[in-house]
Structure formats: C-alpha cells, structure tokens
Design an enzyme around this catalytic site. Structure first.
Site, mmCIF file in Angstrom:
data_model
loop_
_atom_site.group_PDB
_atom_site.id
_atom_site.type_symbol
_atom_site.label_atom_id
_atom_site.label_comp_id
_atom_site.label_asym_id
_atom_site.label_seq_id
_atom_site.Cartn_x
_atom_site.Cartn_y
_atom_site.Cartn_z
ATOM 1 C CG ASN A 9 -1.947 1.141 1.334
ATOM 2 O OD1 ASN A 9 -1.849 2.286 0.389
ATOM 3 N ND2 ASN A 9 -2.448 1.608 2.545
ATOM 4 C CD1 TRP A 10 3.523 1.158 -2.911
ATOM 5 C CD2 TRP A 10 3.528 2.387 -4.794
ATOM 6 N NE1 TRP A 10 4.438 0.410 -3.650
ATOM 7 C CE2 TRP A 10 4.346 1.077 -5.021
ATOM 8 C CE3 TRP A 10 3.553 3.144 -5.973
ATOM 9 C CZ2 TRP A 10 5.061 0.832 -6.132
ATOM 10 C CZ3 TRP A 10 3.929 2.787 -7.084
ATOM 11 C CH2 TRP A 10 4.823 1.496 -7.146
ATOM 12 C CE LYS A 11 0.522 3.461 4.949
ATOM 13 N NZ LYS A 11 -0.023 3.644 6.235
ATOM 14 C CG HIS A 98 -5.735 1.886 5.228
ATOM 15 N ND1 HIS A 98 -5.345 2.856 6.123
ATOM 16 C CD2 HIS A 98 -4.695 0.947 5.017
ATOM 17 C CE1 HIS A 98 -4.197 2.450 6.479
ATOM 18 N NE2 HIS A 98 -3.902 1.513 5.945
ATOM 19 C CD GLU A 170 -3.649 -2.638 7.384
ATOM 20 O OE1 GLU A 170 -2.449 -3.126 6.896
ATOM 21 O OE2 GLU A 170 -4.339 -1.859 6.981
ATOM 22 N N GLY A 176 2.092 2.165 10.702
ATOM 23 C CA GLY A 176 3.109 3.155 10.526
ATOM 24 C C GLY A 176 3.822 3.812 11.696
ATOM 25 C CB SER A 216 5.138 -1.682 12.039
ATOM 26 O OG SER A 216 4.697 -0.611 12.389
ATOM 27 N N GLY A 237 2.702 -1.155 4.332
ATOM 28 C CA GLY A 237 2.547 0.238 3.886
ATOM 29 C C GLY A 237 4.071 0.850 3.708
ATOM 30 N N GLY A 238 4.842 1.151 4.690
ATOM 31 C CA GLY A 238 6.213 1.913 4.609
ATOM 32 C C GLY A 238 7.264 1.038 3.986
HETATM 33 C C1 PEP Z 1 -0.881 0.199 5.980
HETATM 34 O O1 PEP Z 1 -0.872 1.048 5.357
HETATM 35 O O2 PEP Z 1 -1.868 -0.808 5.784
HETATM 36 C C2 PEP Z 1 0.294 -0.398 6.721
HETATM 37 C C3 PEP Z 1 0.486 -1.584 7.213
HETATM 38 O O3 PEP Z 1 1.055 0.398 6.974
HETATM 39 P P1 PEP Z 1 2.688 0.149 7.615
HETATM 40 O O4 PEP Z 1 3.242 -1.091 7.092
HETATM 41 O O5 PEP Z 1 3.679 1.322 7.320
HETATM 42 O O6 PEP Z 1 2.389 -0.007 9.109
#
Ligand code: PEP
Length: 253
Positions: A9-11, A98, A170, A176, A216, A237-238
């Site tokens: 997920n590049w957001k 999300h 999640e 994040g 994360s 995400g990140g």
């Molecule tokens: C997400 O945006 O779904 C996510 C899990 O972000 P991160 O991996 O950065 O916690």
C-alpha cells in the site's frame, strides 16, 4: 492450501516518475529472481498511477490494486472513482476500510458495505481492513471491536460473495508506528476471525479465506509473522516503498 498475498500500500506517496521507477524495480526483481510460486504480489499505488501500473504489470507476475473506491455506482459525485472505472483499467484488487480512511474520511459501515458489493459486482477483489485501536486492546476489547467491524459490514454478504474477498487485520496502533503485533497476537486474532467466518458461513469458507496481517510489517519481522498458521501474508505500507525491502518481504512469505 491458501495462496499467500503480499500487498504493498503506497498510500499518498511519490510523484509519477518515482512511482514508475519503483514499480519497474519491483517487476524487474520478480522477473530476475522469481517470486515464490504460491504467493500473489499486489501493488496498490495512488489512483492517478493505476493506468501506468496496470500497463507495466501486464503479462508480469504482479497484480494491481486501488487504495479506495467510491461507494456510489456512477454519476454526479465529483472527485470519486467508481468500481466500473477500476474494472475498465483491469485493476485486480481494492483496499476497503483502511483505518486511515475510517479516521480521516469518516467512512461508515454502510459505505464500506456498498464499496465491497460494488467491487465484487465488477470482478475486483476487496481487501477489507479491520483492526482495533490501542485503547481497545488495553481494555481487552480488541476481539469485540474486530468482530463488530466484520459483523456490521462483510457479514452482510451472501456466502458466494464472501468467498471472493480478502481480509486484512491491521491493528491501528501498529500502522506506521514501528510497533508490530507479536506473531502470537496476530495469530490469535486471525484464528478468531476465521472462527467467526466458520460460524457465520461454513468451515470450508473459513478455511479458504485469506487473512493478511498489516501494521509495521518489514523485512525483519515478516518471516515470523507469515509462519503463523492463520496469517496468509501481509498488507505492507512503509516497507513497500523500498524495492529491496519489499523483495525480501515477498521472499519471506
Ligand atoms: C498500511 O498502510 O496498511 C500499513 C500496514 O502501513 P505500515 O506497514 O506502514 O504500518
């Protein structure tokens, strides 16, 4: 056996040329090193790059997902992107619910249910997100919260519709933040969700439903999380913004 999914997920990150470069690196890595055969790789770029992404991923072992979809079918909804539009771009998946959308855009259960139904009607697989706040977990209400999130939305689907979706657990406190759920915490919630599905639909439906972990997840902790029986991959995400890290996560699945 359930195929694992690693979804990035590049957001709301990157400009056009950065997105082009990152996707090219991810695809090149998969071409050069081959991903594990039982893993589906999904990239969810910002909507303006979906056409680029579906073009680049055509014929490659990478699937493309949207980060959101409108809860309306079509018409006078300025700025919205419909499930039909995503279908016409050959988008395979779409994230729904999300926690960032629930928090900043106040998405309601009714809207989420409508989004899931429209996606399914257009042949797109929803990745339905659920997860508790830190206070919920501290108050030992995490199971109840997740059960309500699922019960008030995707459990409105008929059995044959439900079989087409993917769930992402999640925990909001892990997104994040660098704080990951322990593999034990993830497994406990995933098994709980699977038991809810078995009770609502059937054991067979529960056994085939893919439940991803997100929060994360990175190249260092992915293998242990994905080794758990009910964890069928991750929503990343990140760490999905770095091609090398993402490649390591894919190979951890
Ligand atoms: C997400 O945006 O779904 C996510 C899990 O972000 P991160 O991996 O950065 O916690």
């Amino acid at each position: 056996m359930r195929r694992k999914i690693i979804a990035g997920n590049w957001k709301m990150n990157m400009n056009f040329s950065e997105a082009d470069d990152l996707l090219a690196l991810i695809i090149a890595d998969i071409d050069d090193n081959a991903k594990p055969v039982d893993v589906d790789v999904v990239i969810c770029p910002p909507a303006v790059y979906l056409e680029l992404a579906t073009d680049m991923a055509s014929g490659k072992a990478v699937l493309i997902g949207a980060q959101n979809v409108s809860s309306f079918e079509n018409g006078a909804y300025t700025g919205e992107i419909s499930a039909a539009m995503l279908e016409s771009l050959e988008v395979d998946y779409a994230i729904v619910g999300h926690s960032e959308r629930r928090k900043y855009f106040n998405e309601s259960n009714e809207e989420l249910t409508s989004k899931v139904k429209l996606l399914l009607a257009h042949g797109i697989t929803p990745i339905f997100c659920c997860g508790e706040l830190l206070d919920d977990r501290n108050d030992d209400r995490h199971m109840e919260v997740v059960s309500n999130q699922i019960g008030d939305t995707i459990f409105h689907l008929a059995g044959e519709e439900f079989q087409k979706l993917v769930i992402a657990y999640e925990p909001v406190w892990a997104i994040g933040t660098g704080k990951t759920a322990t593999p034990g915490q993830a497994q406990e919630m995933h098994a709980f969700i699977r038991a809810l599905i078995a009770k609502k639909y059937s054991r067979e439906t529960a056994d085939q439903c893919r439940i991803l972990y997100g929060g994360s997840c990175n190249a260092s902790n992915a293998a242990e999380l994905f080794s758990k029986q009910d964890v069928d991959g991750g929503l990343i995400g990140g760490a999905s913004l770095n091609a090398d890290d993402f490649a390591l996560i894919i190979r951890s699945a």
